[in-house]
Design a protein around this motif. Structure first.
Motif: not given
Length: 238
Positions: A50-78
């Motif tokens: 993800l773009h760094p500004t998107e990563q920052q939205l959940v940078e303090h979250a647990v890994d599972r939250r980051k994974a869900d966030f990254g995967d769902s946003r991957w779908c959105a970008h596609q």
């Protein structure tokens, strides 16, 4: 992950290989795109893409939250690339995804499934998507989320058409309704503030009971496929 050619409805596993879609193309609002990822892995690859500004939205979250966030946003970008140049998807009030000018959309994730629904904002004022594991709601939850008239209708529908998991369908429809409602109003919508009519043909109508409202009802579709309950909803521009 390798790139793939975008169709109106696309589903891949985490390796980028095509898999059967949970949300079929006939469920999608006209002119929208839906991308699904089927994976139970807690992998941060898409988060770190993800773009760094998107990563920052959940940078303090647990890994599972980051994974869900990254995967769902991957779908959105596609999905979004079918309409506009790729840009960061930011976060607004109550976690609402804020898409770039020209598009609107909605995201969902649950165990083993992530998806995004995107369309042109010139056609769609808002969109909503929700997915839940197929199964019955935990004991007591149905009475919390369902109005008495909704309970009566669902019991009749289940008997007449031998359908299971309609309580979960109703719950999911309320979630996708809320996702389509909030961008229009920036107001909370409680479970008892929408009366949802679930129909056996895979459609539903959410009648909004609070006032004032930008629209009197929100329409959507539902399905139970491949182990998931899924609903989509949208508000058209007139």
């Amino acid at each position: 992950m390798r790139s793939v050619t975008l169709l109106q409805s696309m589903a891949v596993d985490f390796a980028g290989q095509r898999v059967p879609s949970v949300i079929s193309e006939n469920m999608l609002p006209r002119g929208t795109r839906c991308v699904e990822m089927h994976s139970s892995a807690t992998d941060l690859s898409n988060y770190y893409r993800l773009h760094p500004t998107e990563q920052q939205l959940v940078e303090h979250a647990v890994d599972r939250r980051k994974a869900d966030f990254g995967d769902s946003r991957w779908c959105a970008h596609q999905a979004m690339r079918a309409f506009v140049d790729d840009q960061p998807i930011m976060r607004g009030e109550r976690g609402m995804p804020v898409f770039p000018d020209g598009v609107t959309g909605s995201l969902t994730h649950t165990d083993g499934f992530r998806a995004a629904l995107v369309g042109r904002s010139s056609r769609w004022r808002s969109l909503g998507i929700d997915a839940e594991p197929a199964g019955f709601l935990p004991e007591g939850v149905f009475n919390t989320v369902a109005r008495p008239e909704e309970q009566r209708r669902l019991r009749r529908l289940a008997r007449a058409h031998n359908l299971d998991y309609l309580d979960k369908v109703l719950f999911s429809a309320k979630e996708s309704t809320y996702k389509a409602w909030f961008p229009l109003t920036r107001r909370f919508l409680d479970f008892d503030q929408a009366d949802i009519d679930i129909r056996p043909d895979g459609t539903f109508t959410s009648y909004l009971l609070l006032r004032p409202v930008p629209v009197p009802f929100i329409e959507g579709r539902w399905a139970i496929r491949h182990g998931f309950v899924v609903t989509v909803a949208g508000v058209r521009r007139h």
